[in-house]
Design a protein around this motif. Structure first.
Motif, short mmCIF file in Angstrom:
data_model
loop_
_atom_site.label_atom_id
_atom_site.label_comp_id
_atom_site.label_asym_id
_atom_site.label_seq_id
_atom_site.Cartn_x
_atom_site.Cartn_y
_atom_site.Cartn_z
N GLY A 82 45.68 46.66 46.25
CA GLY A 82 46.85 45.82 46.44
C GLY A 82 46.78 44.56 45.60
N PRO A 83 47.92 43.94 45.37
CA PRO A 83 47.93 42.72 44.55
C PRO A 83 47.11 41.58 45.16
CG PRO A 83 50.16 43.24 45.34
CD PRO A 83 49.26 44.33 45.79
N GLY A 84 47.06 41.52 46.49
CA GLY A 84 46.26 40.48 47.14
C GLY A 84 44.77 40.68 46.89
N ALA A 85 44.32 41.93 46.94
CA ALA A 85 42.91 42.23 46.70
C ALA A 85 42.54 41.96 45.25
CB ALA A 85 42.61 43.67 47.07
N VAL A 86 43.44 42.31 44.34
CA VAL A 86 43.18 42.08 42.91
C VAL A 86 43.09 40.58 42.64
CG1 VAL A 86 44.20 42.27 40.60
CG2 VAL A 86 44.20 44.25 42.13
N GLU A 87 44.00 39.82 43.21
CA GLU A 87 44.00 38.38 43.00
C GLU A 87 42.74 37.75 43.60
OE1 GLU A 87 46.67 34.42 43.97
OE2 GLU A 87 47.58 36.39 44.19
N ALA A 88 42.37 38.15 44.81
CA ALA A 88 41.18 37.59 45.46
C ALA A 88 39.91 37.93 44.67
CB ALA A 88 41.07 38.12 46.89
N THR A 89 39.83 39.15 44.16
CA THR A 89 38.65 39.55 43.39
C THR A 89 38.57 38.78 42.08
OG1 THR A 89 38.76 41.76 44.37
CG2 THR A 89 37.46 41.51 42.36
N ALA A 126 42.58 45.02 38.03
CA ALA A 126 43.56 46.06 38.35
C ALA A 126 43.23 47.36 37.63
CB ALA A 126 44.96 45.59 37.99
N ASP A 127 42.72 47.29 36.40
CA ASP A 127 42.32 48.49 35.67
C ASP A 127 41.06 49.12 36.27
OD1 ASP A 127 44.43 48.21 33.95
OD2 ASP A 127 43.25 47.31 32.32
N MET A 128 40.15 48.28 36.77
CA MET A 128 38.90 48.79 37.34
C MET A 128 39.11 49.42 38.71
SD MET A 128 36.22 45.82 36.23
CE MET A 128 34.79 46.65 36.87
#
Length: 189
Positions: A83-90, A76-78
């Motif tokens: 979106g939260p879904g993209a952050v979680e998937a990454t 999330a900082d990078m």
């Protein structure tokens, strides 16, 4: 004499004689000499390396929630605005990809070691790039997976021990006694 249903009688011949004993035939199963001390020690060192590496991986899997939470914050900082879904998937991809990379190298090294123990001389050469690649993946994974504090120090200690044990086992596999054992005997005609 034997009689057949049509009333004919035929002579039944005896089976051919069995061949006599032969002292020139090779044994059906060739005897495999026991591995020398260097090979046995190398195998033990590699197995201890696998245990240390797999212990770290098991610890990461068992404590995955804390690691994933930390990775969510890093991702999330990078990538602010994701979106939260993209952050979680990454974060999931990075975490499980690192674990899978380390596990793949461990399995490949174990397979190469099994080939060496099966007296495949060239398999020990495959261990050289595998160990180098494993060290490289450990370096990348340490940047991603290492927790802060004392737990991170223990992980580094176990990973370092695993690399040192595997390196020692690799060196032992190149000793002359190991090389002599790895040469299969020539079949005599």
């Amino acid at each position: 004499m034997a009689s057949h249903p049509g009333g004919e009688e035929r002579h039944v011949s005896a089976p051919p004689p069995r061949p006599g004993p032969s002292y020139s035939a090779p044994p059906p199963i060739p005897a495999v000499p026991a591995p020398p001390q260097a090979v046995r020690t190398a195998r033990r060192l590699w197995l201890a390396s696998f245990v240390a590496g797999l212990a770290v991986l098991a610890g990461f899997v068992l404590t995955r929630d804390s690691h994933l939470h930390r990775l969510h914050a890093v991702v999330a900082d990078m990538a602010p605005g994701s979106g939260p879904g993209a952050v979680e998937a990454t974060a999931d991809t990075v975490f499980w990809g690192s674990i899978a990379g380390l596990l793949v190298f461990t399995v490949l090294e174990a397979a190469a070691l099994a080939l060496v123990m099966g007296r495949r001389r060239r398999a020990r050469w495959a261990l050289v790039p595998l160990l180098a690649g494993h060290a490289l993946v450990l370096l990348v994974a340490s940047a991603i997976l290492l927790p802060e504090g004392g737990a991170g120090g223990r992980v580094v200690l176990l990973w370092g021990a695993a690399l040192v044990l595997a390196g020692g086992g690799l060196v032992l596999l190149f000793l002359p006694s190991a090389g002599a054992w790895l040469v299969p005997p020539k079949n005599k005609p």
